[in-house]
Design a protein around this motif. Structure first.
Motif, PDB file in Angstrom:
ATOM      1  N   GLU A   1     146.980  51.419 -90.029  1.00 41.70           N
ATOM      2  CA  GLU A   1     147.850  52.218 -89.180  1.00 41.70           C
ATOM      3  C   GLU A   1     147.520  52.039 -87.700  1.00 41.70           C
ATOM      4  N   ASP A   2     146.222  51.824 -87.383  1.00 42.91           N
ATOM      5  CA  ASP A   2     145.834  51.842 -85.979  1.00 42.91           C
ATOM      6  C   ASP A   2     144.962  50.639 -85.676  1.00 42.91           C
ATOM      7  N   PHE A   3     145.494  49.719 -84.907  1.00 43.67           N
ATOM      8  CA  PHE A   3     144.731  48.523 -84.568  1.00 43.67           C
ATOM      9  C   PHE A   3     144.217  48.635 -83.139  1.00 43.67           C
ATOM     10  N   GLY A   4     142.992  49.135 -82.981  1.00 45.31           N
ATOM     11  CA  GLY A   4     142.336  49.043 -81.677  1.00 45.31           C
ATOM     12  C   GLY A   4     141.456  47.821 -81.728  1.00 45.31           C
ATOM     13  N   ALA A   5     140.836  47.480 -80.587  1.00 44.67           N
ATOM     14  CA  ALA A   5     139.903  46.355 -80.596  1.00 44.67           C
ATOM     15  C   ALA A   5     138.713  46.736 -81.467  1.00 44.67           C
ATOM     16  N   SER A   6     138.303  45.836 -82.335  1.00 44.60           N
ATOM     17  CA  SER A   6     137.189  46.136 -83.226  1.00 44.60           C
ATOM     18  C   SER A   6     135.880  46.144 -82.450  1.00 44.60           C
TER      19      SER A   6
ATOM     20  N   GLU B   1     133.119  40.117 -76.469  1.00 43.15           N
ATOM     21  CA  GLU B   1     133.524  40.056 -75.063  1.00 43.15           C
ATOM     22  C   GLU B   1     132.301  40.077 -74.148  1.00 43.15           C
ATOM     23  N   VAL B   2     131.384  41.010 -74.423  1.00 44.80           N
ATOM     24  CA  VAL B   2     130.166  41.097 -73.603  1.00 44.80           C
ATOM     25  C   VAL B   2     129.328  39.830 -73.765  1.00 44.80           C
ATOM     26  N   ALA B   3     129.177  39.363 -75.011  1.00 44.00           N
ATOM     27  CA  ALA B   3     128.355  38.175 -75.267  1.00 44.00           C
ATOM     28  C   ALA B   3     128.900  36.947 -74.537  1.00 44.00           C
ATOM     29  N   ILE B   4     130.209  36.804 -74.517  1.00 38.64           N
ATOM     30  CA  ILE B   4     130.808  35.652 -73.817  1.00 38.64           C
ATOM     31  C   ILE B   4     130.511  35.729 -72.325  1.00 38.64           C
ATOM     32  N   GLU B   5     130.674  36.923 -71.740  1.00 41.60           N
ATOM     33  CA  GLU B   5     130.418  37.068 -70.306  1.00 41.60           C
ATOM     34  C   GLU B   5     128.956  36.758 -69.973  1.00 41.60           C
TER      35      GLU B   5
ATOM     36  N   GLU C   1     142.502  40.922 -75.726  1.00 43.35           N
ATOM     37  CA  GLU C   1     142.619  40.328 -74.388  1.00 43.35           C
ATOM     38  C   GLU C   1     141.276  40.217 -73.678  1.00 43.35           C
ATOM     39  N   GLY C   2     140.351  41.138 -73.970  1.00 49.31           N
ATOM     40  CA  GLY C   2     139.029  41.060 -73.337  1.00 49.31           C
ATOM     41  C   GLY C   2     138.299  39.791 -73.708  1.00 49.31           C
ATOM     42  N   CYS C   3     138.408  39.383 -74.971  1.00 46.77           N
ATOM     43  CA  CYS C   3     137.772  38.128 -75.414  1.00 46.77           C
ATOM     44  C   CYS C   3     138.454  36.919 -74.781  1.00 46.77           C
ATOM     45  N   ARG C   4     139.777  36.956 -74.699  1.00 51.37           N
ATOM     46  CA  ARG C   4     140.478  35.819 -74.089  1.00 51.37           C
ATOM     47  C   ARG C   4     140.044  35.647 -72.632  1.00 51.37           C
TER      48      ARG C   4
ATOM     49  N   GLU D   1     146.652  34.677 -92.650  1.00 56.48           N
ATOM     50  CA  GLU D   1     146.137  35.869 -92.018  1.00 56.48           C
ATOM     51  C   GLU D   1     146.771  36.032 -90.650  1.00 56.48           C
ATOM     52  N   ILE D   2     146.802  37.268 -90.190  1.00 54.44           N
ATOM     53  CA  ILE D   2     147.150  37.508 -88.799  1.00 54.44           C
ATOM     54  C   ILE D   2     145.972  38.259 -88.187  1.00 54.44           C
ATOM     55  N   ILE D   3     145.831  38.146 -86.885  1.00 56.23           N
ATOM     56  CA  ILE D   3     144.724  38.815 -86.211  1.00 56.23           C
ATOM     57  C   ILE D   3     145.298  39.610 -85.064  1.00 56.23           C
ATOM     58  N   THR D   4     144.902  40.869 -84.973  1.00 57.80           N
ATOM     59  CA  THR D   4     145.379  41.681 -83.872  1.00 57.80           C
ATOM     60  C   THR D   4     144.242  42.522 -83.340  1.00 57.80           C
ATOM     61  N   SER D   5     144.070  42.507 -82.008  1.00 61.78           N
ATOM     62  CA  SER D   5     143.023  43.264 -81.328  1.00 61.78           C
ATOM     63  C   SER D   5     141.661  43.060 -81.975  1.00 61.78           C
ATOM     64  N   GLY D   6     141.390  41.833 -82.357  1.00 61.04           N
ATOM     65  CA  GLY D   6     140.071  41.540 -82.891  1.00 61.04           C
ATOM     66  C   GLY D   6     139.899  41.894 -84.345  1.00 61.04           C
ATOM     67  N   LYS D   7     140.957  42.347 -85.019  1.00 59.16           N
ATOM     68  CA  LYS D   7     140.849  42.646 -86.433  1.00 59.16           C
ATOM     69  C   LYS D   7     141.599  41.596 -87.230  1.00 59.16           C
ATOM     70  N   LYS D   8     140.902  40.998 -88.170  1.00 63.42           N
ATOM     71  CA  LYS D   8     141.519  39.974 -89.000  1.00 63.42           C
ATOM     72  C   LYS D   8     142.201  40.657 -90.178  1.00 63.42           C
ATOM     73  N   ILE D   9     143.471  40.357 -90.345  1.00 64.38           N
ATOM     74  CA  ILE D   9     144.241  40.996 -91.404  1.00 64.38           C
ATOM     75  C   ILE D   9     144.646  39.928 -92.408  1.00 64.38           C
ATOM     76  N   LYS D  10     144.055  39.985 -93.588  1.00 61.03           N
ATOM     77  CA  LYS D  10     144.365  39.011 -94.623  1.00 61.03           C
ATOM     78  C   LYS D  10     145.729  39.314 -95.231  1.00 61.03           C
ATOM     79  N   ILE D  11     146.502  38.265 -95.446  1.00 63.68           N
ATOM     80  CA  ILE D  11     147.805  38.425 -96.092  1.00 63.68           C
ATOM     81  C   ILE D  11     147.622  38.226 -97.596  1.00 63.68           C
ATOM     82  N   LYS D  12     147.979  39.251 -98.364  1.00 64.57           N
ATOM     83  CA  LYS D  12     147.855  39.162 -99.812  1.00 64.57           C
ATOM     84  C   LYS D  12     149.244  39.141-100.426  1.00 64.57           C
ATOM     85  N   SER D  13     149.464  38.212-101.317  1.00 60.57           N
ATOM     86  CA  SER D  13     150.709  38.253-102.090  1.00 60.57           C
ATOM     87  C   SER D  13     150.538  39.258-103.219  1.00 60.57           C
ATOM     88  N   ALA D  14     151.638  39.860-103.615  1.00 63.08           N
ATOM     89  CA  ALA D  14     151.568  40.769-104.755  1.00 63.08           C
ATOM     90  C   ALA D  14     151.143  40.011-106.004  1.00 63.08           C
TER      91      ALA D  14
END
Length: 1097
Positions: free
Chosen positions: A671-676, A683-687, A722-725, A641-654
């Motif tokens: 198409e659009d990866f914003g922070a989930s 982020e708020v919970a960690i703070e 980045e907010g979570c980091r 899997e890869i994760i971007t902006s808080g979205k986990k993207i599962k890698i599927k083989s054909a």
């Protein structure tokens, strides 16, 4: 396997009938797509079916299945299939059909070429793309694009030939399709360029930029929206790679884009796309833009003019040219130095603010409110010139201008509320006036709608201004405001209810304890909304009320708020179950407020609090499935899997045969990866977790909850958002500081500076230190986000100052800290570079305030090291000295000089006598800075000079310069700005303590006494009163003569405000009073209160 049935199913699948579609999909999956023969049938349908929609769908499905089935097709059949497919593509009459077929050709070719098969394809494509026949050029160019997009390495050995081809096809005289296909092909092959290794190819690529611009121009002129968007996308792609690919053409491209954006004859969508490209360019090429003479100013002023087109009725989410220009101004302020953006904007502001055109007046104040976030310090220094204009616009005859001015004021106050405080009176008058006008009844529907926006904006402005509204000022308005805004909580418009509840919280925050008379009434009014849950509007209002009540609790204090705590905590815990992320965040923020109010008395609620926070941190984040080839898995570096902006993207083989990826609806999923939403909530919970640990946890609670908290937070330091980091690393450092503080409270001992450690940390602290340092170092060196790096710096610096050197003893932490800080203060950290240009020298004059914050906080880490190591810091100073002196000697930037000099001062103070070897170099620079044109720098130089003289033992160097120093300090004694008088007093006091025999005390001491009491920099009371005590102890005659003047001063500093003196200095003053009282009690006959304050009677 029935081809006719397969075609029929494809046709049926296009009918929008959910139940039928499920049945069709199930049959396709079971009877066709799971079998290799289906690929051949689909290709046959592509070649022969009469319905273009069926042909296109067959091509799309065949492309998807090729990864799974092509290798299973008998080798002897493949040549015929390829020929059949290419011919079908050539024969296809519709462009969408041709494109689908071309993508299928590319999918199969990518597999074949990797296996060394279909070698004749690449030469054939070059022939097609350069054919004299238009149709062949269009097909060939699109297959090349599709193949490059599918697998760019297919052309790895043909790059020079490709570039030569595109040199012709970008200028194809007959076909816009060929031109745009060629341009998209260049975008798809950019990742193959290595500028340092392939200079010739890069140079050739750059020659293609002008014809690519011509392709865009042509698409714009012919009104072809699709091609225009495709061309813009290619230019956006360039920004993701090294800037060398655009090279010298970047400036021309930026100029073209801003001219296009400013052209009112162009379509709005085109102008907006040009502005979006410029915003991205400023973000990812800020150093390059900064180096283009006059470009920052031109972008700013043209954006300002475009902003005048803003419409009163314009939807905030509609990114037309005006709002796109506003976004560009925001980016410019964030990424370029103030002199390139803020200075020209402020120069233009009076003309805009006083224009007869309301569009210009709105643009001026809206732009000002937008850029303040990027340059708060600079704009704060200009409020005297800015605010009369803003106040005038708040009282404008045009209701649209007033509304915009209220928005601008709120944005200004968000960042510089305290600096606006000298204008609170006219601002409050304007706010009240706007509120009264907006709440007056009207039969005009349009005005009534605008009045709703005005009411919300007045509430928003009050909310933002709360940090700059002191209780004494607010008392005169409190009754009227609370009555009028309190009534709005029952307004029919839910957004007004939300805004007014926020304003009530802000008023309470500014009044503090003076809010108590309104407390009961307000709580009963707001309390009614703490249980509502029937709609999304209800939950939004409940969330706002929860936030407001947290602020009220902080204002009135623990005892007054006590009767409401239990019910409020119950409501907040129930809110966690209502499946509304914003409401959960409000519950968390409320817990933070109550933890700060009640501290250890918050303990009874901690089980529920920690449970709620831990559940949030364990939220599953949104998963998106991607189908990747083995090559693509290699590119992303994982097959899981890869994760971007808080979205986990599962890698599927054909190969996995999952049905979901076959559905057409999945195409847009990634198409659009914003922070989930989940990432934002985490982020708020960690703070808040950090707040609860810091304020409400004692030793028992740390024992109970710390381990699980660290386990939950640590992995989030590597989160893609980045907010979570940022929040995770900060909470780890705060937890370390809290555990250290508790250890010191229990043992009654304090840390001592220097290594090796004089005090051994507990096992818990050592283990926690390992986790904190590991998480920090995993990010610190390579993190590209400035905010994350800045926050790490702040936390490291604060912890070194509060907890000493223990954390530096963890593994290689000392070495890593020094390395990280050195990269930042030499501007070579990844977060300080343009994207893709990390290895390039990007030295440019000046910095944006965000860029400077990275350096400023890194220098604070240097100070933290000096505090933690004490005299042992002397060796590290050798590493940091050159860059710090470079800042202190800067000729262009005041902030660099003042900060550099301030760091010298703090380091000298903490090195103590170990600063001696550096005396000559430092003093030479400081003497120049004592005459600096910038008052902040002069003030810091006075402080630094005093510290150097006081701590250094190299009296042979500094004593001959005593007269010069005094001469430079003398004019400062009459200045009131920048704490300069107080720092001069501190400098003189330290010079006296170092060598009382080297100053004309008869002249100096009366002047020093005349500076007291200090009003701006209370820290300098420490050397002043220590000096006075020492002079009394040595029976110095001049100080004896000044006693009658000093006794009233002792009374002043021992009285309120208590922050005038720290505990140590208070004891020094008490000791001085006691000394004088024992010598002669009559001295205090006119000031008996001094004796009380000193604890003598």
């Amino acid at each position: 396997m029935d081809k006719q049935r397969l075609a029929a199913l494809l046709q049926e699948s296009q009918v929008p009938d959910t139940q039928n579609l499920k049945a069709v999909t199930a049959e396709l999956q079971k009877n066709y797509y799971s079998h290799p023969e289906s690929l051949l049938l689909l290709i046959e349908i592509v070649a022969t079916h009469q319905d273009v929609n069926v042909r296109q769908q067959a091509a799309v499905q065949a492309s998807r299945l090729s990864v799974k089935h092509w290798e299973k097709i008998p080798k002897e059949q493949k040549a015929a299939v390829r020929q059949h497919l290419v011919q079908a593509t050539m024969n296809e009459q519709t462009s969408r059909g041709r494109h689908a077929n071309a993508r299928l050709v590319a999918a199969i070719a990518s597999l074949d070429l990797e296996d060394g098969e279909w070698p004749e394809l690449i030469p054939a494509l070059f022939t097609l793309a350069s054919s004299n026949e238009l149709g062949q050029r269009e097909v060939g160019s699109y297959i090349i694009f599709s193949l490059l997009e599918e697998n760019p390495t297919s052309f790895a050995d043909e790059m020079p030939k490709l570039l030569e081809l595109f040199g012709h096809t970008l200028r194809d005289p007959q076909s816009a399709d060929v031109r745009i296909n060629s341009m998209m092909s260049i975008g798809a092959m950019l990742l193959m360029f290595e500028p340092l290794e392939e200079e010739e190819s890069v140079a050739t690529l750059q020659t293609l930029i002008p014809p690519m611009v011509d392709v865009l121009k042509d698409a714009v002129q012919t009104g072809d929206d699709e091609k225009t968007g495709q061309a813009f996308e290619v230019f956006q792609q360039f920004l993701a790679y090294e800037s060398a690919l655009l090279g010298k053409y970047l400036k021309d491209l930026v100029q073209f884009m801003i001219d296009l954006a400013a052209n009112k004859q162009a379509e709005d969508e085109v102008r907006s796309q040009a502005l979006a490209f410029l915003a991205q360019t400023v973000r990812y090429r800020r150093m390059k833009i900064q180096g283009m003479k006059g470009m920052g100013e031109e972008l700013t002023l043209k954006s300002l003019v475009i902003l005048t087109e803003i419409d009163d009725e314009e939807d905030e989410d509609d990114m037309g040219p005006a709002r796109s220009a506003l976004a560009l101004l925001d980016q410019l302020a964030n990424d370029l130095p103030p002199r390139q953006v803020i200075v020209p904007l402020l120069d233009a502001l009076p003309k805009f603010a006083t224009s007869e055109d309301p569009g210009y007046r709105k643009a001026g104040i809206l732009a000002l409110g937008t850029v303040v976030e990027g340059a708060p310090d600079f704009i704060a220094s200009q409020v005297k010139a800015i605010m009369p204009l803003a106040i005038s616009l708040l009282n404008d005859a045009d209701v649209g201008v007033r509304h915009t001015a209220l928005i601008g004021l709120a944005r200004l106050a968000d960042d510089i509320a305290e600096e606006l405080s000298s204008f609170n009176e006219p601002l409050m008058v304007a706010l009240v006036k706007n509120l009264q006008a907006a709440t007056a009844p009207t039969a005009d529907e349009k005005l009534a709608k605008k009045n709703i926006e005005i009411i919300r904006s007045v509430c928003g402005a009050l909310d933002a201004m709360s940090n700059g509204l002191d209780a004494e000022f607010m008392k005169q308005y409190a009754g009227e405001l609370i009555s009028n805004i309190g009534a709005l909580v029952a307004h029919s418009d839910h957004k007004v209810k939300v805004a007014s509840s926020g304003a009530i919280g802000a008023i309470a925050e500014s009044l503090g304890a003076d809010f108590k008379p309104y407390f009961e009434q307000t709580m009963h009014a707001l309390g009614a909304y703490l249980a509502i849950k029937d709609s999304e509007d209800d939950l939004a209002l409940r969330s706002a009320v929860c936030d407001s009540i947290g602020r009220i609790a902080a204002a009135v204090g623990a005892q007054t708020f006590q009767p409401f705590v239990v019910d409020l905590m119950r409501s907040s815990e129930e809110a966690l179950q209502l499946d509304n992320s914003r409401l959960r965040e409000s519950s968390f923020i409320l817990w933070s407020s109550l933890a700060k109010v009640y501290e250890k008395d918050f303990a009874p609620f901690l089980p529920g609090v920690f449970t709620g926070l831990f559940e949030s941190l364990e939220l599953e984040e949104e998963e998106i499935k991607l189908r990747l080839t083995e090559e693509e898995k290699g590119i992303v570096g994982t097959d899981d899997e890869i994760i971007t902006s808080g979205k986990k993207i599962k890698i599927k083989s054909a190969e996995e045969g999952d049905e979901d990826w076959m559905d057409d609806e999945d195409e847009d999923d990634y198409e659009d990866f914003g922070a989930s939403i989940e990432a934002l909530e985490k982020e708020v919970a960690i703070e808040i977790l950090g707040d609860v640990i810091t304020y409400a946890c004692g030793t028992q609670e740390i024992t109970q909850y710390l381990e699980k908290a660290i386990e939950a937070v640590s992995p989030l330091a590597e989160h893609s958002y980045e907010g979570c980091r940022k929040a995770a690393v900060a909470t780890l450092w705060r937890a370390y500081a809290r555990v250290w503080q508790l250890m010191e409270q229990e043992t009654g001992s304090s840390w001592e500076p220097g290594l090796p450690l004089q005090q051994t940390p507990t096992v818990t602290l050592t283990k926690l230190g390992e986790i904190v340092s590991k998480a920090t170092l995993a990010l610190w060196h390579e993190e590209a986000d400035r905010a994350v790096v800045t926050d790490i710096n702040r936390n490291v610096a604060a912890t070194l100052k509060a907890c000493g050197p223990a954390i530096l003893a963890q593994g290689d932490m000392m070495k890593e800290v020094v390395t990280a800080v050195t990269t930042m203060i030499t501007r070579s950290h990844p977060c300080q570079q343009d994207l893709g240009d990390e290895d390039e020298d990007q030295e440019v004059q000046g910095s944006s305030e965000y860029d400077w914050l990275v350096i400023d906080t890194a220098l604070d880490v240097v100070i933290g090291l000096a505090v933690a190591l004490g005299p042992g810091f002397s060796e590290l100073w050798k590493i940091f000295e050159k860059p710090i002196l470079k800042f202190a000697a800067s000729e262009s930037e005041n902030i660099e000089r003042s900060t550099g000099v301030g760091v010298i001062a703090e380091c000298a103070a903490n090195m103590e006598g170990a600063v001696t070897p550096y005396t000559e170099r430092l003093l030479k620079l400081l003497l120049r800075r004592l005459s600096d044109t910038d008052l902040e720098t002069r003030s810091n130089a006075a402080y630094a000079t005093g510290q150097l003289v006081y701590n250094s033992t190299d009296s042979n160097t500094y004593l001959p310069l005593y007269p010069t120093i005094l001469q430079k300090l003398e004019p400062m004694l009459q200045m009131t700005e920048a704490r300069i008088k107080d720092n001069a007093a501190g400098c003189i006091s330290r010079m006296i303590m170092a060598h009382p025999d080297q100053l004309p005390l008869g002249d100096v001491l009366p002047a020093l006494a005349g500076l007291l009491p200090l009003k701006d920099d209370y820290e300098e009371n420490s050397p002043v009163f220590e000096c006075i005590l020492k002079l009394y102890e040595s029976n110095e005659p001049t100080i004896q003569q000044l006693t009658s003047k000093l006794i009233p001063l002792f009374e002043t500093v021992l009285g309120p405000p208590t922050e005038q003196l720290d505990d140590e200095t208070r004891e020094i003053v008490r000791k001085t009073v006691f000394l004088l009282y024992n010598a002669k009690q009559d001295l205090f006959s006119n000031n008996p209160n001094v004796l009380k304050l000193a604890g003598i009677v």
